[in-house]
Each structure stands twice: as structure tokens, then as C-alpha cells.
Design a protein around this motif. Structure first.
Motif, short mmCIF file in Angstrom:
data_model
loop_
_atom_site.label_atom_id
_atom_site.label_comp_id
_atom_site.label_asym_id
_atom_site.label_seq_id
_atom_site.Cartn_x
_atom_site.Cartn_y
_atom_site.Cartn_z
N ARG A 13 0.30 -2.09 -8.98
CA ARG A 13 1.13 -2.29 -10.03
C ARG A 13 2.62 -3.09 -9.93
O ARG A 13 3.21 -3.41 -10.75
CB ARG A 13 1.39 -0.99 -10.69
N VAL B 239 -1.15 5.90 5.19
CA VAL B 239 -0.71 4.87 5.77
C VAL B 239 0.55 4.44 5.13
O VAL B 239 1.66 4.53 5.62
CB VAL B 239 -1.64 3.54 5.86
N VAL C 141 -3.90 -2.34 2.28
CA VAL C 141 -4.31 -2.61 1.14
C VAL C 141 -5.79 -2.27 0.95
O VAL C 141 -6.10 -1.87 -0.07
CB VAL C 141 -4.12 -4.03 0.76
N VAL D 47 -4.15 -2.82 15.22
CA VAL D 47 -3.73 -1.53 14.72
C VAL D 47 -4.88 -0.72 15.13
O VAL D 47 -4.50 0.78 15.54
CB VAL D 47 -3.35 -1.47 13.20
N GLY E 157 0.89 -1.14 -0.15
CA GLY E 157 0.06 -0.12 0.01
C GLY E 157 0.83 1.45 -0.04
O GLY E 157 2.12 1.30 0.82
N ILE F 151 -8.80 -2.65 7.67
CA ILE F 151 -10.16 -2.78 8.42
C ILE F 151 -11.23 -2.92 7.27
O ILE F 151 -11.47 -1.81 6.42
CB ILE F 151 -10.67 -1.52 9.24
P1 NAP Z 1 -6.20 3.23 0.11
O1 NAP Z 1 -5.72 4.66 0.03
O2 NAP Z 1 -7.27 2.55 -0.64
O3 NAP Z 1 -4.75 2.35 -0.31
C1 NAP Z 1 -4.60 0.92 -0.58
C2 NAP Z 1 -3.41 0.86 -1.17
O4 NAP Z 1 -3.35 -0.66 -1.51
C3 NAP Z 1 -3.02 1.63 -2.49
O5 NAP Z 1 -1.88 2.02 -2.57
C4 NAP Z 1 -3.19 0.45 -3.62
O6 NAP Z 1 -2.38 0.62 -4.62
C5 NAP Z 1 -2.78 -0.71 -2.89
N1 NAP Z 1 -3.53 -1.89 -3.59
C6 NAP Z 1 -4.75 -2.00 -3.92
N2 NAP Z 1 -4.97 -3.18 -4.44
C7 NAP Z 1 -3.81 -3.76 -4.51
C8 NAP Z 1 -3.43 -5.13 -5.03
N3 NAP Z 1 -4.08 -5.94 -5.66
N4 NAP Z 1 -2.00 -5.52 -4.83
C9 NAP Z 1 -1.19 -4.54 -4.38
N5 NAP Z 1 -1.52 -3.40 -3.74
C10 NAP Z 1 -2.94 -2.95 -3.86
O7 NAP Z 1 -6.10 2.48 1.52
P2 NAP Z 1 -5.66 3.17 2.83
O8 NAP Z 1 -6.15 4.45 3.47
O9 NAP Z 1 -4.31 3.10 2.77
O10 NAP Z 1 -6.01 1.99 3.73
C11 NAP Z 1 -5.75 0.55 3.78
C12 NAP Z 1 -6.37 -0.33 4.50
O11 NAP Z 1 -5.94 0.41 5.91
C13 NAP Z 1 -7.92 -0.10 4.66
O12 NAP Z 1 -8.30 -1.59 4.78
C14 NAP Z 1 -8.16 0.62 5.48
O13 NAP Z 1 -9.56 0.63 6.07
C15 NAP Z 1 -7.26 0.48 6.64
N6 NAP Z 1 -6.95 1.52 7.70
C16 NAP Z 1 -7.00 1.42 8.97
C17 NAP Z 1 -6.49 2.18 9.87
C18 NAP Z 1 -6.55 1.79 11.16
O14 NAP Z 1 -6.63 2.56 12.25
N7 NAP Z 1 -6.23 0.49 11.44
C19 NAP Z 1 -6.36 3.62 9.32
C20 NAP Z 1 -6.37 4.02 8.17
C21 NAP Z 1 -6.75 2.96 7.33
P3 NAP Z 1 -2.40 1.99 -5.82
O15 NAP Z 1 -1.77 3.05 -5.05
O16 NAP Z 1 -1.51 1.20 -6.85
O17 NAP Z 1 -3.83 2.13 -6.29
#
Ligand code: NAP
Length: 283
Positions: free
Chosen positions: A194, A171, A212, A264, A166, A234
């Protein structure tokens, strides 16, 4: 041997207790009560829950919390005017605009409008820059929570290979930036949508961090035996919270792992309180 479970609930509680104790000292010494202003636009159910939990955690730790609720149709100018008023209010130390904002609003412009000294989410480019240069004002809450978990769990990072899946600004990118800092000294790889042959890259990770947003994206075969697995994901699947890691399969291979829920997630709010206290001190 089953993986050690890294207990985010317990670690977050100890952070919150520490913040509560330091808040009491700050109030006794200076009369300053750390004050977080949260802004919620619209009524997205998940955002409602997050904001309520943040408010509760503030009050429990002795911080003041004020929630500003705005209608889903609020125009950009009105939200900017509220941020400006909060920026100027010297009794407020932290400003949090709950994301996601309704589609008609420009989130980047809103977040950039928060004065960096009150940007307790640490999303402002000035705070990102300071973090990158290793002289942070505030650390972004979720990656900072992960770092705290690694530290408290005595997980060595120096010279080890950390793979972050990610590259979001919230994050993935800051997570990688913190792991590569001097003193932490991990060797870091960032994967994204990618990335070619992601499974082989993940299998080289001593520390594997999944952010992710795809339920159970990380399968058991993607985890190196003995690796530490941190699941930031999440995801709501049939009313159940599921992480980005197939927990059952990964925990059979890993040496340590964070559960979802109870990993987390609780750390993020604890670090937000920490940042609000830091901001009050700096004020
Ligand atoms: P996001 O903005 O949607 O980013 C997701 C990342 O994953 C992007 O960089 C995307 O790549 C990558 N990705 C998507 N599909 C993929 C694949 N098939 N293979 C490899 N990489 C892939 O999400 P985020 O805000 O970072 O959040 C990620 C997760 O953490 C979510 O589930 C969110 O709910 C959770 N989260 C939890 C907390 C917490 O407090 N625990 C806080 C924030 C977020 P691209 O850039 O190429 O599109």
C-alpha cells in the motif's frame, strides 16, 4: 564501475565452518551434541528441498539432525502433540516446523507452541520481543543472515537510509528491527503493497533490501547510484530461480549487490545452525 558482488555462498561457508569448530569444542567440553529436530508435514517439493538442505548442513557441521515426517492430512492436535514431545526431549535443542503448513493447520498456534528456548527460527513472540528490545536470544535466520553479509562486507549502516520492501513477520519486519538497533543505527523505512510512490522512496535508499516475492520487482531506476542492494527474494520462473531485483539493471547502478541464487539464500541455513549451537550452549 560494476557493483561488488556480495558472495553469500562464501560468507555462509565461513559461518558454517565457525559453527563446526565451536560445535567440536562444545562436544569436547560438555559432551552435548547440538540437535535440530525438523518437522515436515506433507510433501511440498520446495519444502522437501529446504528440509533436506538443512539436514545436510547440520550433519556437515557436526550437529545432529532428526526429521519428523507427517502425512499432509495430519490433524492439528497430532502436530501439537509432536511439538510438545520435542519440547520435553532434553536431547533436542532446536525445533523447526517447515512452512508453509497445509491449509487446514493453524500455523500461528503451532509456532507459538514451540518452547521459546528451542525456537531456532526465532518466530515465537517472546523471541521477537527480545530481539526488538535489543537483547536477543536467537535472531530470525534470514534477516540475521543479511546483517552478517553487511558486516562481513564492511558496509556501513550508521546514519544511512535503509529501505526494506516487505513487512512479513519472517523477513521484512525483523529486518527493519535489526537495522534500527543501537549500534547498527540505520534510519529505516518499510515499504509494502500500500506504499505510495515506492520508486521515489527506494531511490533515497543507501541500502535497499527487497523481500517482496515478486520476480524482478526492483528495477534499475529504483536504485540510487552507489546504493547497496540486498535481494532476499527467491522466485521460481520457468524452472529458474529469480530474485526480487532486476539484477542486470540494478548491478549497473549499485555499488554492491547480492545475486540470486548464491546470495541471501545460503545465509539463512548458516544462521539456523548458529542458532541451534547457541541453543545447545544455553541448555
Ligand atoms: P510475504 O510474506 O509474501 O511478504 C511479502 C511482502 O511484500 C508483504 O509485506 C507485501 O505487502 C509486500 N508486497 C507485495 N507486493 C508488493 C508491491 N507491489 N509493492 C510493495 N510491496 C509489496 O513474503 P516473505 O516471506 O517476506 O518473502 C519475501 C521473499 O523473500 C519471497 O520471494 C521469499 O521466497 C523470499 N524468502 C527468501 C528467504 C531466503 O532464505 N533467502 C527466506 C524467506 C523468504 P503487504 O504486507 O501489504 O501484503
Amino acid at each position: 564501475m560494476p557493483a561488488q558482488i556480495i558472495d553469500g555462498i562464501a560468507i555462509a561457508e565461513s559461518v558454517r565452518n565457525q559453527v563446526a569448530a565451536e560445535t567440536q569444542s562444545l562436544i569436547a567440553e560438555t559432551g552435548i551434541v547440538p540437535h535440530l529436530a525438523a518437522v515436515l508435514v506433507g510433501n511440498d517439493p520446495a519444502s522437501e528441498v529446504y528440509v533436506r538442505n538443512k539436514e545436510r548442513a547440520c550433519l556437515k557441521a557436526g550437529l545432529k539432525s532428526t526429521l519428523h515426517r507427517l502425512d499432509a492430512a495430519t490433524p492439528q492436535a497430532e502436530l501439537l502433540a509432536l511439538v510438545d514431545a520435542l519440547n520435553r526431549d532434553t536431547t533436542i535443542h532446536g525445533i523447526l516446523v517447515q512452512l508453509p503448513l497445509p491449509k487446514h493447520l493453524d500455523s500461528t498456534q503451532i509456532l507459538d507452541a514451540i518452547v521459546p528456548t528451542k525456537d531456532v527460527d526465532a518466530f515465537h513472540p517472546e523471541n521477537t520481543g527480545l530481539m526488538l528490545q535489543g537483547r536477543p536470544r536467537f535472531l530470525p535466520c534470514t534477516p540475521a543472515g543479511v546483517m552478517k553479509m553487511l558486516h562481513v562486507s564492511n558496509i556501513a549502516t550508521a546514519g544511512r537510509h535503509a529501505v526494506v520492501i516487505g513487512r512479513s513477520d519472517i523477513v521484512g519486519k525483523p529486518m527493519a528491527a535489526l537495522l534500527v538497533q543501537k549500534g547498527v543505527d540505520a534510519t529505516v523505512t518499510i515499504c509494502h503493497s500500500r506504499t505510495a510512490d515506492i520508486g521515489s522512496i527506494c531511490r533515497t535508499a543507501d541500502i535497499l533490501i527487497a523481500a517482496v516475492g515478486i520476480p524482478e520487482f526492483v528495477k534499475g531506476h529504483m536504485v540510487k547510484p552507489g546504493a547497496v542492494v540486498i535481494d532476499v527474494g527467491i522466485n521460481r520462473v520457468n524452472e529458474r530461480l529469480v530474485g526480487d531485483v532486476d539484477y542486470a539493471a540494478a548491478s549497473a547502478v549499485a555499488s554492491a549487490i547480492t545475486p540470486v541464487p548464491g546470495g541471501v539464500g545460503p545465509m539463512t541455513i548458516a544462521m539456523l545452525l548458529q542458532n541451534t549451537l547457541t541453543s545447545a550452549r544455553l541448555s
